[in-house]
Design an enzyme around this catalytic site. Structure first.
Site, PDB file in Angstrom:
ATOM      1  N   ALA A 193       0.796  -1.222   0.000  1.00  0.00           N
ATOM      2  CA  ALA A 193       0.000   0.000   0.000  1.00  0.00           C
ATOM      3  C   ALA A 193       0.833   1.279   0.000  1.00  0.00           C
ATOM      4  CB  ALA A 193      -0.927  -0.024   1.213  1.00  0.00           C
ATOM      5  N   GLU A 195       3.662   1.970  -1.373  1.00  0.00           N
ATOM      6  CA  GLU A 195       4.595   2.160  -2.490  1.00  0.00           C
ATOM      7  C   GLU A 195       3.938   3.015  -3.579  1.00  0.00           C
ATOM      8  OE1 GLU A 195       5.895  -1.911  -3.218  1.00  0.00           O
ATOM      9  OE2 GLU A 195       6.563  -2.089  -1.133  1.00  0.00           O
ATOM     10  N   ASN A 267       2.083 -10.180  -1.459  1.00  0.00           N
ATOM     11  CA  ASN A 267       3.199 -10.788  -2.200  1.00  0.00           C
ATOM     12  C   ASN A 267       3.868 -11.943  -1.446  1.00  0.00           C
ATOM     13  OD1 ASN A 267       4.634 -10.953  -4.601  1.00  0.00           O
ATOM     14  ND2 ASN A 267       6.343  -9.730  -3.787  1.00  0.00           N
ATOM     15  N   HIS A 323       6.949  -2.634  -7.683  1.00  0.00           N
ATOM     16  CA  HIS A 323       7.141  -2.261  -6.278  1.00  0.00           C
ATOM     17  C   HIS A 323       8.104  -1.077  -6.172  1.00  0.00           C
ATOM     18  CE1 HIS A 323       5.464  -5.999  -4.317  1.00  0.00           C
ATOM     19  NE2 HIS A 323       5.560  -6.401  -5.571  1.00  0.00           N
ATOM     20  N   TYR A 325      11.035   0.374  -2.792  1.00  0.00           N
ATOM     21  CA  TYR A 325      12.040   1.076  -3.527  1.00  0.00           C
ATOM     22  C   TYR A 325      13.341   0.278  -3.489  1.00  0.00           C
ATOM     23  CZ  TYR A 325      13.430   2.313   1.261  1.00  0.00           C
ATOM     24  OH  TYR A 325      13.782   2.245   2.597  1.00  0.00           O
ATOM     25  N   GLU A 399      11.707  -2.898  -8.498  1.00  0.00           N
ATOM     26  CA  GLU A 399      11.665  -1.973  -7.357  1.00  0.00           C
ATOM     27  C   GLU A 399      12.080  -0.618  -7.916  1.00  0.00           C
ATOM     28  OE1 GLU A 399      10.989  -2.786  -4.062  1.00  0.00           O
ATOM     29  OE2 GLU A 399      10.813  -4.940  -4.409  1.00  0.00           O
TER      30      GLU A 399
HETATM   31  O1  0X9 Z   1       9.362  -8.003  -0.253  1.00  0.00           O
HETATM   32  C1  0X9 Z   1       8.762  -7.852  -1.322  1.00  0.00           C
HETATM   33  O2  0X9 Z   1       7.653  -8.318  -1.539  1.00  0.00           O
HETATM   34  C2  0X9 Z   1       9.380  -7.022  -2.439  1.00  0.00           C
HETATM   35  N1  0X9 Z   1      10.092  -5.910  -1.885  1.00  0.00           N
HETATM   36  S1  0X9 Z   1       9.254  -4.705  -1.172  1.00  0.00           S
HETATM   37  O3  0X9 Z   1      10.156  -3.866  -0.450  1.00  0.00           O
HETATM   38  N2  0X9 Z   1       8.602  -3.793  -2.297  1.00  0.00           N
HETATM   39  O4  0X9 Z   1       8.226  -5.241  -0.351  1.00  0.00           O
HETATM   40  C3  0X9 Z   1      10.329  -7.872  -3.251  1.00  0.00           C
HETATM   41  C4  0X9 Z   1       9.718  -9.123  -3.772  1.00  0.00           C
HETATM   42  C5  0X9 Z   1      10.194  -9.586  -5.071  1.00  0.00           C
HETATM   43  N3  0X9 Z   1       9.149  -9.433  -6.018  1.00  0.00           N
HETATM   44  C6  0X9 Z   1       8.215 -10.372  -6.320  1.00  0.00           C
HETATM   45  N4  0X9 Z   1       8.311 -11.631  -5.918  1.00  0.00           N
HETATM   46  N5  0X9 Z   1       7.199  -9.976  -7.059  1.00  0.00           N
HETATM   47 ZN    ZN Z   2       6.556  -3.951  -2.419  1.00  0.00          ZN
END
Ligand code: 0X9
Ligand code: ZN
Length: 434
Positions: A193, A195, A267, A323, A325, A399
């Protein structure tokens, strides 16, 4: 990294117990980037857990760096254990831990972004000025409606389902000269949320592809070749919550049985390699809580329903989950650092091309590679599912800006440059996928 993620539990419980009534004020809060030598890593983990600090990007395991939010009443305890970067005093107890100030006053930085507790009440206009500021959720819906009414012979509003609070997961679907039915390109953003830059960048993709259709030859070719499905906000409940209650909220707003902590990480909930240890949390209070069962969030159910359908009908050419950063461009796998994705060498080449094209615009540098090796282990993540289960030809995640100067609270004057450079990367990708 894996161990440190568990400390996010405290941060999540803080946010969750505040409730919806009073908005969280970050006035006087500071955000620091902590850098530790290998020897200092355990001390950093201890600082985070003993003070119960909220963390933003946590790359302690990979790079020795983690960004933390420090409340006013924690400042003296925090500062007694680190060396603040501007300080000339290096006689503190743990000189190997450097704390650089990212936000001197997080509340003031949030004020610069704008206040979206109420809808702006101004009609969104389909022009470049949309990208000068962030916007309220209802205005994002109006922006998509305006795009569709401007391009009504080649676009429509679509929904992939509903959120836990009953909001539609709203997207725009558009197509070119031969009408709908070509292989799909699916982009979605604001899974997490807070981001906010990702919402704007996805809207810019839709805006650019539609407004330049028929005048830019490359873009005309893309829109004629593919059906685009762009969902700028797939976590609408969380997004609205960041605008009304807590700017730093990440997860959805789903309750856990018998637990005071709220929210599942969208995620970490995809129904594939969901229970691989190390890539998610089983604690409802954690920022990376995976849910009670795989695929038990309505947000994920709607998305994989749509993606699987597209893959088995018109075909799913390209999928991207956006996503922020850290400035990274990544592909599967997230669940394992050893497993190799079938066409990872082509994915690597395309990722390099994306990052070079992006950098060519303003010099912004991205790193790229498989998720697990590039950021950290992620179980139940979107791109592993869409790559292996849906069977998309190409499945990526990014990111966006920045690398930590502002983090999630990226000033509005960086929206347009972020959109423009990211578009250059996508333009490369759409040219080079087969
Ligand atoms: O932790 C995450 O889900 C992602 N980083 S964040 O800081 N934006 O939360 C990275 C995850 C890797 N991406 C995917 N599997 N889609
Ligand atoms: Zn994220």
């Amino acid at each position: 990294m894996r161990a440190v993620r568990t400390s996010l539990a405290l941060a999540a419980s803080l946010g969750a117990t505040l409730g919806a009534a009073a908005a969280t004020s970050y006035s006087g809060y500071k955000v620091f980037r902590l850098s530790a030598s290998t020897a200092g890593s355990a001390e950093v983990e201890d600082i985070i857990s003993s003070l119960g600090l909220a963390t933003w990007e946590n790359s302690l395991g990979r790079t020795g760096v983690v960004d933390v939010v420090v409340a006013p009443h924690q400042l003296s305890a925090f500062e007694s254990r680190v060396t603040v970067a501007e300080s000339s005093d290096i006689t503190t107890r743990a000189p190997e831990i450097i704390a650089e100030v990212m936000h001197e006053d997080l509340g003031a930085s949030i004020d610069v972004e704008g206040n979206f507790a109420e809808v702006e009440g101004k009609k969104p206009t389909v022009d470049d000025t949309w990208f000068d500021s962030y916007h309220a959720y209802d205005d994002h819906l109006a922006f998509l409606d305006d795009l569709v009414s401007t391009y009504d012979n080649m676009s429509e509003i679509v929904t992939s389902g509903e959120s836990i609070e009953g909001r539609n997961i709203t997207g725009i679907h558009f197509w070119g000269a031969e009408g709908p039915g070509k292989p799909a390109v699916v982009f979605h953003s604001t899974v997490h949320a807070r981001e906010w830059i990702t919402t704007m960048v996805n809207e810019y993709m839709a805006y650019t592809l539609l407004t330049e259709y028929g005048s830019d030859a490359d873009i005309t070719g893309f829109v004629d070749a593919y059906d685009f499905y762009i969902f700028p906000v797939v976590n609408p409940d969380g997004f609205v919550y960041t605008q009304t209650s807590d700017r730093m909220w990440r997860k959805n707003r789903q309750e856990a049985s018998n637990n005071r902590c709220l929210g599942r990480d969208i995620n970490r909930n995809w129904p594939y390699v969901w229970d691989v240890p190390g890539g998610s949390s089983t604690d409802p209070c954690s920022e990376t809580y995976r849910g009670e069962e795989e695929g038990d969030t309505p947000e994920v159910q709607g998305l994989f329903g749509l993606l699987d359908d597209l893959a088995s009908t018109d075909g799913l050419k390209l999928y991207m989950d956006w996503h922020s950063y850290s400035q990274l461009f990544m592909y599967p796998y997230g669940y394992s650092c050893d497993a190799e994705f079938p066409n990872s060498s082509e994915m690597g080449t395309l990722s390099r091309g994306f990052t070079q094209s992006l950098e060519a615009v303003y010099g912004t540098q991205y790193e790229y590679g498989p998720i697990c090796n590039t950021i950290y282990q992620v179980s139940g993540g979107s791109v592993d599912y869409v790559g292996d289960v849906s069977g998309a030809d190409y499945s990526f995640t990014a990111e966006l800006r920045d690398t930590g100067r502002y983090g999630f609270v990226l000033p509005p004057d960086q929206i347009m440059p972020t959109c423009v450079e990211t578009w250059a990367g996508i333009n490369y990708l759409l040219q080079n996928i087969k």
